[in-house]
Structure formats: C-alpha cells, structure tokens
Design a protein around this motif. Structure first.
Motif, short mmCIF file in Angstrom:
data_model
loop_
_atom_site.label_atom_id
_atom_site.label_comp_id
_atom_site.label_asym_id
_atom_site.label_seq_id
_atom_site.Cartn_x
_atom_site.Cartn_y
_atom_site.Cartn_z
N HIS A 29 50.58 31.18 58.14
CA HIS A 29 49.95 31.78 56.96
C HIS A 29 49.25 33.06 57.35
O HIS A 29 48.51 33.12 58.34
CB HIS A 29 48.95 30.80 56.36
N ILE A 30 49.51 34.11 56.57
CA ILE A 30 48.82 35.39 56.72
C ILE A 30 48.16 35.71 55.39
O ILE A 30 48.78 35.59 54.33
CB ILE A 30 49.81 36.52 57.08
N GLN A 31 46.91 36.12 55.45
CA GLN A 31 46.16 36.36 54.22
C GLN A 31 45.32 37.61 54.34
O GLN A 31 44.70 37.88 55.37
CB GLN A 31 45.26 35.15 53.92
N ASP A 36 49.03 36.61 50.06
CA ASP A 36 49.25 35.40 50.84
C ASP A 36 50.71 35.41 51.27
O ASP A 36 51.61 35.41 50.43
CB ASP A 36 48.97 34.15 50.00
N VAL A 37 50.93 35.42 52.58
CA VAL A 37 52.29 35.43 53.11
C VAL A 37 52.46 34.21 53.99
O VAL A 37 51.70 34.00 54.95
CB VAL A 37 52.57 36.72 53.93
N TYR A 169 65.55 40.08 51.08
CA TYR A 169 66.24 39.83 52.35
C TYR A 169 65.87 40.91 53.36
O TYR A 169 65.68 42.07 53.02
CB TYR A 169 67.76 39.82 52.14
N PHE A 170 65.80 40.50 54.62
CA PHE A 170 65.54 41.45 55.69
C PHE A 170 66.81 42.21 56.09
O PHE A 170 66.72 43.31 56.63
CB PHE A 170 64.98 40.73 56.92
N ASP A 251 58.67 45.04 58.50
CA ASP A 251 58.83 44.70 57.09
C ASP A 251 57.68 43.83 56.58
O ASP A 251 57.21 44.00 55.45
CB ASP A 251 60.16 43.96 56.88
N ILE A 252 57.23 42.91 57.41
CA ILE A 252 56.12 42.03 57.00
C ILE A 252 54.84 42.85 56.84
O ILE A 252 54.05 42.60 55.91
CB ILE A 252 55.94 40.89 58.01
N GLU A 253 54.64 43.82 57.70
CA GLU A 253 53.48 44.71 57.51
C GLU A 253 53.55 45.42 56.17
O GLU A 253 52.53 45.56 55.47
CB GLU A 253 53.43 45.74 58.65
N THR A 254 54.74 45.86 55.80
CA THR A 254 54.91 46.51 54.49
C THR A 254 54.64 45.53 53.36
O THR A 254 54.01 45.88 52.35
CB THR A 254 56.33 47.08 54.37
#
Length: 291
Positions: A29-31, A36-37, A169-170, A251-254
């Motif tokens: 989990h990233i918040q 919330d990812v 999709y990545f 991509d996750i940072e974006t």
C-alpha cells in the motif's frame, strides 16, 4: 529423466496447499494526501480451487477506480493482435531448425519432454527458441494441473471490466512479446537450454512458487523467480525483469501525482529483491507499507 519421475510428487504438493489453507498473498500500500495505490503480486496461472481473494485484497480491489495490469492479455478484443504479434516473431528463417540451434543434449531432452506436455519435437522444429521456451513452459504448467483461466489476472480482469473500472496497462501486448522476440539469438538459445535443465533439476518449481506466494514469502518468491535467472541468464533477467521494473516505478510515480484509488496487479516476481518494484519505489523515497 528426473522430471517425469517427480512430476506427480509436485502435483501432490500443490494439492496439499489447496486442501489445507487459503492463500494469503502480500498486498502493498502506498498513500499520499489524495491517493491510495495498492500493489498486488500475481501468479499468472494457478491451480483451480486456490482461494487467494482475501478480504484485504478484495476490499482494495473493490475500492479502486482504476486497475492496472502488465498488458491487456486478458482482453478478448486484443486476442487477434496478440496472435498476430506472436506469429510475426515465432518462426525461424527458412532452412533454420530449432534442433540446429540448441545442443544435442538439449534437443534430446526436448524430444523426450515435449510429448509429456502435449507437443512433439517435430512440431517445435520451425519455432524460434523463445517461443519454444514459452510453449514448453506453459505446457508443463498445464500438465501439472494448473489452468490459465484460474490465474489472478484472468480472474480480476473480467471483474474490473464488469464493474466499470478504468482498465490501464504498463505495456502493450506487442511490447510484451518483443521482450522475448528481440533477444539476441544466442540469448534465446541459452534461455531454452536453461529452461530445459530447470525442468529436469527443479520440476516442482511452480509448486514452490505458488506456495511461497500463498504464504507471502517475498524472499522465497525472489529466489524462485529471479535467483537462477540473475545468475545464469543476466541478460534475460535485465530485459524481462529489471528494465520493466524501472519503467513501472516511473509510471507508479506518475500515478501518485494524480488522485484516487488505484489497484496494480503485476507478476509476483517483479516485486521482491533489491531490483524489485518495492525496493525501487523505496529507493525513490516513496513509503510503501507491507511486510
């Protein structure tokens, strides 16, 4: 070969997993203030009956506005494009056979192994090493009692689609195939030869992976999925794992720069280890909660 003598034992091991306890795979989990990812490591092919949909995982999935997968391989509308991309990159040049590219020992192993997983060696002769590796690997997994339709993505994709979630999709299917198809020929050959050796030396590897994933054992997942590849085929590991992980982290940072709830489902082998997605995110100062 050792593989054929021990295959039944591996099937028993996986059956015991199914019969004794539900799986409890790791959810990360990233918040931040408006996002919330959730990051969930998957197994693409599973034995029917493995109960992996925990309350925690499904609550995160249900809450998500957007669901990310590696590529749209479970989208029926992409089936034709996938088949075309595979076919365009599957065949050896005229006059080149698979048996002429691999060692005599590897070809002898293929001749014995292929009929056990639904092929003949003759059917593989025209194929490039990379697609022969994929065909034999999937055939082995299916022969071991696993079913692609029971895989995590095959379960989650229609659920997300039916729920009207945004699907993202990545990578494209063409890019995924290209990771293998664009390998230098000598690397393709080494991948096939080492895969055949693994079938003989570690026939229960898929069961070990599923058990490790079900137990949330990240070190064991990394060892099974990446350990030997890092050592014996570093070029393949770099292309198939490391470079993709690095792009996904960007991509996750974006994604985190936006807002809302996002559920990410990618192969479990991409997450653990120093070069895994979780460590790479933490190296960038992103706080990831989990084990």
């Amino acid at each position: 070969m050792k593989h054929f003598k021990t295959l039944a034992g591996g099937i028993v091991a996986a059956s015991l997993l199914v019969g004794t306890a539900a799986a409890d795979p790791t959810l990360w989990h990233i918040q931040d203030e408006d996002s919330d990812v959730y990051v969930f490591g998957t197994v693409h092919i599973l034995r029917p009956g493995i109960e992996w949909q925990t309350e925690e995982v499904m609550a995160a999935f249900d809450a998500a506005d957007t669901v990310y997968f590696e590529a749209p391989v479970n989208d029926p509308e992409q089936a034709s494009a996938m088949q075309q991309a595979v076919f365009a990159n599957a065949m050896n040049p005229a006059g080149v056979t698979l048996s002429s590219l691999v060692s005599d020992e590897t070809w002898a192993s293929i001749e014995e192994f292929a009929p056990q997983v639904g092929f003949s060696a003759a059917q593989l002769e025209s194929l490039r090493p990379w697609i022969a590796t994929v065909q034999l690997s999937v055939g082995f997994i299916v022969a071991s009692g696993y079913n692609p339709e029971s895989g995590v993505e095959a379960t989650l994709w229609p659920m997300a689609n039916d729920a009207g979630k945004t699907l993202a999709y990545f990578e494209t299917v063409e890019e995924q195939i290209g990771f293998f198809a664009n390998l230098p020929q000598e690397v393709e050959v080494r991948l096939l030869e080492e895969t055949m050796a693994e079938f003989e030396q570690s026939p229960d590897q898929i069961d070990t992976l599923v058990t490790s994933w079900a137990n949330g054992d990240q070190a064991a997942i990394d060892d099974v999925m990446n350990g030997q590849m890092r050592e014996d085929a570093p070029e393949v590991h770099d292309v198939i794992i490391v470079q993709r992980n690095q792009r996904w982290v960007e991509d996750i940072e974006t994604i985190l720069e936006g807002s809302g709830t996002v559920f990410i489902a990618v192969g479990s082998g991409h997450l653990p280890g120093e070069q895994g997605v979780i460590s790479l995110l933490r190296d960038r100062g992103i706080e990831v909660s989990g084990p």
